[in-house]
Design a protein around this motif. Structure first.
Motif, PDB file in Angstrom:
ATOM      1  N   GLY A  96      -1.417 -17.464  65.700  1.00  0.00           N
ATOM      2  CA  GLY A  96      -2.213 -17.929  65.457  1.00  0.00           C
ATOM      3  C   GLY A  96      -3.297 -19.804  66.344  1.00  0.00           C
ATOM      4  N   PHE A  97      -4.026 -19.828  65.186  1.00  0.00           N
ATOM      5  CA  PHE A  97      -4.703 -21.024  65.667  1.00  0.00           C
ATOM      6  C   PHE A  97      -3.746 -21.710  64.786  1.00  0.00           C
ATOM      7  N   PRO A  98      -4.153 -23.241  65.644  1.00  0.00           N
ATOM      8  CA  PRO A  98      -3.310 -24.451  65.194  1.00  0.00           C
ATOM      9  C   PRO A  98      -3.282 -25.219  63.167  1.00  0.00           C
ATOM     10  N   SER A  99      -4.614 -25.033  63.076  1.00  0.00           N
ATOM     11  CA  SER A  99      -4.507 -24.903  61.579  1.00  0.00           C
ATOM     12  C   SER A  99      -3.972 -23.966  60.689  1.00  0.00           C
ATOM     13  N   ALA A 100      -4.141 -22.941  61.132  1.00  0.00           N
ATOM     14  CA  ALA A 100      -3.233 -21.325  60.199  1.00  0.00           C
ATOM     15  C   ALA A 100      -1.700 -21.354  60.495  1.00  0.00           C
ATOM     16  N   ASN A 101      -1.148 -22.322  61.561  1.00  0.00           N
ATOM     17  CA  ASN A 101      -0.006 -21.689  62.066  1.00  0.00           C
ATOM     18  C   ASN A 101       0.757 -22.880  61.287  1.00  0.00           C
ATOM     19  N   VAL A 102       0.035 -24.032  60.375  1.00  0.00           N
ATOM     20  CA  VAL A 102       0.230 -24.739  59.574  1.00  0.00           C
ATOM     21  C   VAL A 102       0.256 -24.540  58.105  1.00  0.00           C
ATOM     22  N   SER A 103      -0.376 -23.864  58.195  1.00  0.00           N
ATOM     23  CA  SER A 103      -0.831 -23.232  56.505  1.00  0.00           C
ATOM     24  C   SER A 103      -0.828 -22.172  55.804  1.00  0.00           C
ATOM     25  N   LEU A 104      -1.565 -21.116  56.217  1.00  0.00           N
ATOM     26  CA  LEU A 104      -1.220 -19.609  55.882  1.00  0.00           C
ATOM     27  C   LEU A 104      -0.233 -18.959  56.132  1.00  0.00           C
ATOM     28  N   ILE A 105       0.405 -18.975  57.573  1.00  0.00           N
ATOM     29  CA  ILE A 105       1.362 -18.609  58.320  1.00  0.00           C
ATOM     30  C   ILE A 105       2.820 -18.473  57.677  1.00  0.00           C
ATOM     31  N   PRO A 106       2.964 -20.219  57.433  1.00  0.00           N
ATOM     32  CA  PRO A 106       4.092 -20.524  57.076  1.00  0.00           C
ATOM     33  C   PRO A 106       4.783 -19.675  55.628  1.00  0.00           C
ATOM     34  N   GLU A 107       3.558 -19.756  54.009  1.00  0.00           N
ATOM     35  CA  GLU A 107       4.294 -19.412  53.341  1.00  0.00           C
ATOM     36  C   GLU A 107       3.454 -18.212  53.105  1.00  0.00           C
ATOM     37  N   ALA A 108       3.042 -17.606  54.035  1.00  0.00           N
ATOM     38  CA  ALA A 108       2.849 -15.992  54.135  1.00  0.00           C
ATOM     39  C   ALA A 108       4.274 -14.819  54.696  1.00  0.00           C
ATOM     40  N   LEU A 109       5.015 -16.119  55.617  1.00  0.00           N
ATOM     41  CA  LEU A 109       6.115 -15.668  56.398  1.00  0.00           C
ATOM     42  C   LEU A 109       7.313 -15.724  54.772  1.00  0.00           C
ATOM     43  N   ALA A 110       7.309 -16.649  53.987  1.00  0.00           N
ATOM     44  CA  ALA A 110       8.234 -17.384  53.385  1.00  0.00           C
ATOM     45  C   ALA A 110       8.395 -16.003  52.117  1.00  0.00           C
ATOM     46  N   ARG A 111       7.124 -15.363  51.892  1.00  0.00           N
ATOM     47  CA  ARG A 111       6.878 -14.447  51.118  1.00  0.00           C
ATOM     48  C   ARG A 111       7.641 -13.317  51.929  1.00  0.00           C
ATOM     49  N   LEU A 112       7.110 -12.966  52.991  1.00  0.00           N
ATOM     50  CA  LEU A 112       7.840 -12.230  54.025  1.00  0.00           C
ATOM     51  C   LEU A 112       9.369 -12.222  53.831  1.00  0.00           C
ATOM     52  N   ALA A 113       9.533 -12.760  53.966  1.00  0.00           N
ATOM     53  CA  ALA A 113      11.167 -13.358  54.074  1.00  0.00           C
ATOM     54  C   ALA A 113      11.852 -13.099  53.736  1.00  0.00           C
ATOM     55  N   ALA A 114      11.342 -13.302  51.575  1.00  0.00           N
ATOM     56  CA  ALA A 114      11.728 -13.132  50.323  1.00  0.00           C
ATOM     57  C   ALA A 114      12.263 -11.239  49.963  1.00  0.00           C
ATOM     58  N   GLY A 115      11.151 -10.552  50.273  1.00  0.00           N
ATOM     59  CA  GLY A 115      11.082  -9.813  50.277  1.00  0.00           C
ATOM     60  C   GLY A 115      11.821  -8.166  50.890  1.00  0.00           C
ATOM     61  N   HIS A 116      11.634  -9.245  52.154  1.00  0.00           N
ATOM     62  CA  HIS A 116      11.539  -8.126  53.454  1.00  0.00           C
ATOM     63  C   HIS A 116      12.818  -9.022  54.736  1.00  0.00           C
ATOM     64  N   PRO A 117      13.735  -8.907  54.061  1.00  0.00           N
ATOM     65  CA  PRO A 117      14.664 -10.342  55.089  1.00  0.00           C
ATOM     66  C   PRO A 117      15.022 -10.096  57.070  1.00  0.00           C
ATOM     67  N   GLY A 118      14.803  -8.426  56.448  1.00  0.00           N
ATOM     68  CA  GLY A 118      15.369  -7.965  58.469  1.00  0.00           C
ATOM     69  C   GLY A 118      14.329  -7.536  59.167  1.00  0.00           C
ATOM     70  N   ILE A 119      12.990  -7.895  58.911  1.00  0.00           N
ATOM     71  CA  ILE A 119      11.870  -8.623  59.795  1.00  0.00           C
ATOM     72  C   ILE A 119      11.576  -9.257  59.849  1.00  0.00           C
ATOM     73  N   ARG A 120      11.951  -9.899  61.234  1.00  0.00           N
ATOM     74  CA  ARG A 120      11.203 -10.562  62.025  1.00  0.00           C
ATOM     75  C   ARG A 120      10.180 -10.982  62.282  1.00  0.00           C
ATOM     76  N   VAL A 121       9.642 -12.346  62.972  1.00  0.00           N
ATOM     77  CA  VAL A 121       8.067 -12.527  63.341  1.00  0.00           C
ATOM     78  C   VAL A 121       8.404 -12.840  64.321  1.00  0.00           C
ATOM     79  N   GLU A 122       7.922 -12.685  65.348  1.00  0.00           N
ATOM     80  CA  GLU A 122       7.546 -13.838  66.518  1.00  0.00           C
ATOM     81  C   GLU A 122       6.218 -14.830  66.486  1.00  0.00           C
ATOM     82  N   LEU A 123       6.519 -16.158  66.476  1.00  0.00           N
ATOM     83  CA  LEU A 123       5.030 -16.855  66.018  1.00  0.00           C
ATOM     84  C   LEU A 123       4.417 -17.834  67.826  1.00  0.00           C
ATOM     85  N   LEU A 124       3.231 -16.725  67.554  1.00  0.00           N
ATOM     86  CA  LEU A 124       2.296 -17.259  68.823  1.00  0.00           C
ATOM     87  C   LEU A 124       1.116 -18.348  68.937  1.00  0.00           C
ATOM     88  N   GLU A 125       1.164 -19.057  69.333  1.00  0.00           N
ATOM     89  CA  GLU A 125      -0.033 -20.042  68.712  1.00  0.00           C
ATOM     90  C   GLU A 125      -1.118 -20.312  70.441  1.00  0.00           C
TER      91      GLU A 125
END
Length: 301
Positions: A98-127
């Motif tokens: 992601g680009f910087p402003s997406a990495n601090v806004s869109l992506i964290p919320e999406a990853l939190a939703r993902l972790a709540a429903g599918h904790p076994g899926i790991r996400v590696e974040l790049l910028e």
């Protein structure tokens, strides 16, 4: 190439000591076991068993295959379990750029939703900023990239990528709170023609120059940085004004800085990009769904 079914049957014949005993364990008929062993011997190119009285004895080739059969079947079982976990979304890894402003806004919320429903899926974040981030998908460095485009600029997207639109992000102007225009609800770009400017990344700077040219002036760009915190600090100290996306207003934290929308409105398009075949990967598709859900809830962007 050996048939895994034949290897499983061969392993059971070795354990059971006869075709008939293996047939009872596996639920096959004895002729079916015999046919499978003949087919396996054709694949191997040599007999695996010899008759000794009423029983069977392994040949040298049979003994060699028997030593490998248990390992082969164990590896196959492990592979089946891992594939099942991946397809049922109990496990998996997705690399998101992601680009910087997406990495601090869109992506964290999406990853939190993902972790709540599918904790076994790991996400590696790049910028990375576009267009570099787009090429990282094509080169295989990441599975999903988020990038933005501006309507007035003609930008080439690699043909291999599929675009998934997420949201339109309104552009705003960051001003010192003591600036005379900070009291307005919206700011005309032309009213800032005499200001010094703090530009962002290369793509954002190009858009700033383009939009100012549309209003009949060339901005005096004093500084350039793609670090949003640096931009805020510079604006706070009166070193210039900045054009910035509304997406960052949610983490605008400097008390000496305020954001005002542009008039008329100007927006950038934020999209996710993937290789077409990655759309069929369950974990990747799930991350895209979460990004779309979060983007749909971004009101005012």
């Amino acid at each position: 190439m050996f048939d895994s079914r034949h290897i499983k049957t061969f392993h059971q014949v070795v354990l059971s000591g006869s075709y008939s005993a293996a047939a009872r364990v596996l639920g096959y008929t004895q002729p079916a076991i015999t046919q499978q062993m003949k087919a396996l011997e054709r694949d191997v190119g040599t007999p695996l068993f010899v008759r000794v009285g009423r029983g069977l004895r392994l040949t040298e080739a049979g003994e060699a295959l028997a030593r490998h059969a248990a390992v082969i079947l164990s590896d196959l079982s492990a592979a089946e379990q891992q594939m099942g976990a991946l397809t049922r979304l109990r496990a998996g890894r997705v690399r998101v750029c992601g680009f910087p402003s997406a990495n601090v806004s869109l992506i964290p919320e999406a990853l939190a939703r993902l972790a709540a429903g599918h904790p076994g899926i790991r996400v590696e974040l790049l910028e990375s900023e576009p267009p570099e981030s787009l090429h990282r998908v094509v080169s295989g460095e990441c599975d999903i990239t988020l990038a933005f485009t501006y309507p007035g600029l003609h930008e080439q997207v690699p043909d291999a990528l599929v675009e998934i639109p997420l949201l339109e992000d309104q552009l705003t102007v960051l001003l010192p709170t003591r600036h005379p225009l900070a009291r307005r609800r919206a700011v005309k770009l032309a009213d800032l023609a005499g200001e010094r400017w703090i530009a962002g990344c290369l793509r954002c700077r190009a858009n700033l120059l383009h939009e100012c040219a549309e209003q009949g002036f060339a901005p005096d760009v004093a500084f350039s940085t793609d670090d949003n915190l640096v931009v805020q600090s510079m604006v706070a100290e009166g070193l210039g004004v900045a054009m910035t996306p509304a997406l960052i207003l949610g983490f605008l934290c400097h008390r000496k800085v305020t954001g005002r929308p542009l008039q008329p409105q100007s927006r950038r398009q934020i999209s996710a990009y993937v290789l077409r075949e990655h759309l069929r990967v369950p974990a990747t598709a799930l991350v895209l769904d979460e990004l779309k859900a979060v983007s749909a809830n971004k009101v005012g962007c």
